[in-house]
Motif scaffolding. Structure first.
Motif, mmCIF file in Angstrom:
data_model
loop_
_atom_site.group_PDB
_atom_site.id
_atom_site.type_symbol
_atom_site.label_atom_id
_atom_site.label_comp_id
_atom_site.label_asym_id
_atom_site.label_seq_id
_atom_site.Cartn_x
_atom_site.Cartn_y
_atom_site.Cartn_z
ATOM 1 N N GLU A 1 29.608 -19.957 35.356
ATOM 2 C CA GLU A 1 29.500 -18.600 34.831
ATOM 3 C C GLU A 1 30.123 -17.630 35.816
ATOM 4 N N THR B 1 28.503 -11.422 31.510
ATOM 5 C CA THR B 1 28.526 -12.726 32.154
ATOM 6 C C THR B 1 29.277 -13.669 31.235
ATOM 7 N N ASN C 1 33.392 -16.284 24.496
ATOM 8 C CA ASN C 1 33.254 -15.038 25.247
ATOM 9 C C ASN C 1 34.016 -13.911 24.564
ATOM 10 N N ARG D 1 34.330 -21.037 34.518
ATOM 11 C CA ARG D 1 34.698 -20.451 35.806
ATOM 12 C C ARG D 1 35.855 -21.233 36.404
ATOM 13 N N ARG E 1 31.076 -17.423 30.280
ATOM 14 C CA ARG E 1 30.985 -18.872 30.495
ATOM 15 C C ARG E 1 32.360 -19.399 30.856
#
Length: 104
Positions: free
Chosen positions: A63, A82, A11, A86, A84
């Motif tokens: 997500e 968004t 990310n 959580r 990846r």
């Protein structure tokens, strides 16, 4: 745990235009042992017997749509993305403060 770190680093890399930024080991050092050392917290930043361990459990397949309301930052590179991975649970001071992705 390695998959979680990989997801976070992917990310971050995506947010920075695809550049590889950190190894998983270096990332872990920067977000745990490093800050604890700077603040002089000898009982933080590591998982070993006799120290306090605040732990976040992350589902790497989850997500999160990162919104401004979830951050005090005015210039986060993650706003509107968004991500990846959580957070599903968190333990602070031996007590659950998050379960099932919700604060308790």
């Amino acid at each position: 745990a390695h998959a979680v770190v990989d997801a976070i680093l992917q990310n971050l890399s995506r947010a920075l235009g695809g550049r590889k930024v950190l190894s998983p080991l270096r990332w872990a050092q920067l977000v745990s042992a490093g800050p604890a050392g700077v603040l002089g917290l000898k009982d933080r930043g590591t998982l070993r017997p006799g120290v306090d361990a605040d732990i976040t459990v992350v589902a790497p397949e989850g997500e999160l749509a990162y919104k401004k309301s979830e951050s005090r930052s005015k210039n986060s590179p993650f706003l509107g993305r968004t991500l990846r991975g959580r957070a599903e649970a968190a333990i602070v001071g031996g007590r659950f403060v998050m379960e099932g992705g919700r604060l308790v």
